[in-house]
Enzyme design. Structure first.
Site, PDB file in Angstrom:
ATOM      1  CG  HIS A 120      -6.779  -1.419   4.375  1.00  0.00           C
ATOM      2  ND1 HIS A 120      -7.137  -2.537   2.507  1.00  0.00           N
ATOM      3  CD2 HIS A 120      -6.418  -0.917   3.523  1.00  0.00           C
ATOM      4  CE1 HIS A 120      -7.252  -1.406   1.810  1.00  0.00           C
ATOM      5  NE2 HIS A 120      -6.882  -0.620   2.633  1.00  0.00           N
ATOM      6  CD  GLU A 122      -5.162  -5.565  -0.194  1.00  0.00           C
ATOM      7  OE1 GLU A 122      -4.068  -6.401  -0.546  1.00  0.00           O
ATOM      8  OE2 GLU A 122      -4.958  -4.160  -0.502  1.00  0.00           O
ATOM      9  CB  CYS A 185       0.595  -3.385  -6.005  1.00  0.00           C
ATOM     10  SG  CYS A 185       0.500  -2.343  -7.550  1.00  0.00           S
TER      11      CYS A 185
END
Length: 273
Positions: A120, A122, A185
């Site tokens: 990924h 990120e 998050c």
């Protein structure tokens, strides 16, 4: 067909911020997809002339470069700066946080463990800020590792808190010092809790979002636990009317990169069934 929405769904803070940034910086390029939603990327290109560069070489041919919400590697960012390109940083603050943690803890001599998908963007970006970094997809991958006396744990922002907690417990029982940083998050947690709740009471679940979106795939996975008739779609054109035969109540949720205009079209089509 009756429709019920999850209590939390759709655009998160970081995505809303990135979209506003892109709309204010017309005739620019994004380094990698700004967000993981191809339909919204197409809209930005059509309405604001914000195109997509898939690699560093392409991005370097532009005067104005927007860094995607998932961030880029430390080396790629430095390469852009050295060419004096105007950089507009749309990296989500929740992604910048683990980048900073990894850089600081690495300098302090900690081995870094990242709970996430190594492919990924990120995670690639976060990992680039450390020296001794290991990315794990699940707790089983920890069982084959040997550890330093000092370990620091961070997470990809969209992973499941329960699994992160298990990994943290595993590490704390095996190393002299384990620094745990919950970098999941809050919007991700709220959306996951909401789909968990809704999927228990509906006959069918529709998850709307990019099929390459990590947080959307997590929502789909959670929905399937309690509602076997769960479907992941990118827009209303993928809806199959036969899914709804014998169903009375349809639950809808959407990934953090899914714009309201797509969700509204999905809702309208389902309500007509």
């Amino acid at each position: 067909m009756k429709v019920k929405f999850a209590k939390k769904y759709g655009f998160c803070f970081g995505v809303k911020r990135a979209i506003r940034i892109a709309e204010r910086n017309q005739h620019a390029t994004t380094f990698g997809p700004l967000i993981h939603n191809s339909r919204e990327i197409e809209r930005l290109q059509k309405d604001f002339d914000v195109c997509l560069s898939s690699n560093l070489e392409e991005a370097q041919s532009f005067k104005n470069v927007i860094v995607r919400t998932h961030g880029i590697t430390k080396d790629d960012l430095q390469a852009l700066k050295e060419q004096h390109i105007h950089i507009v940083d749309a990296t989500c603050p929740f992604v910048t946080k683990p980048q900073q943690i990894v850089e600081h803890m690495s300098k302090e001599g900690y081995r870094i463990i990242i709970f996430g998908d190594k492919n990924h963007p990120e995670v690639k970006g976060v990992a680039s800020y450390g020296d001794d970094v290991t990315v794990i997809a699940n707790i089983d991958e920890l069982k084959h590792l040997t550890f330093k006396k000092k370990v620091a744990l961070v997470s990809q922002t969209t992973k499941q808190p329960e699994e992160f907690g298990k990994i943290a417990a595993f590490l704390t029982a095996r190393v002299d010092e384990c620094r745990i940083f919950n970098t999941i998050c809050s919007a991700t947690f709220e959306n996951q809790f909401a789909v968990d709740e809704l999927s228990r009471e509906v006959d069918i679940m529709i998850i709307v979002g990019g099929k390459n979106s990590s947080n959307t795939k997590q929502l789909f996975k959670i929905a399937q636990k309690y509602c076997t008739d769960s479907y992941l779609i990118e827009d209303e054109n993928e809806i199959d009317n036969t899914w709804f035969i014998g169903k009375k109540l349809c639950g809808i949720t959407a990934g953090a990169s899914t714009p309201d205009w797509i969700i509204s079209r999905v809702q309208a089509k389902i309500e007509q069934i």
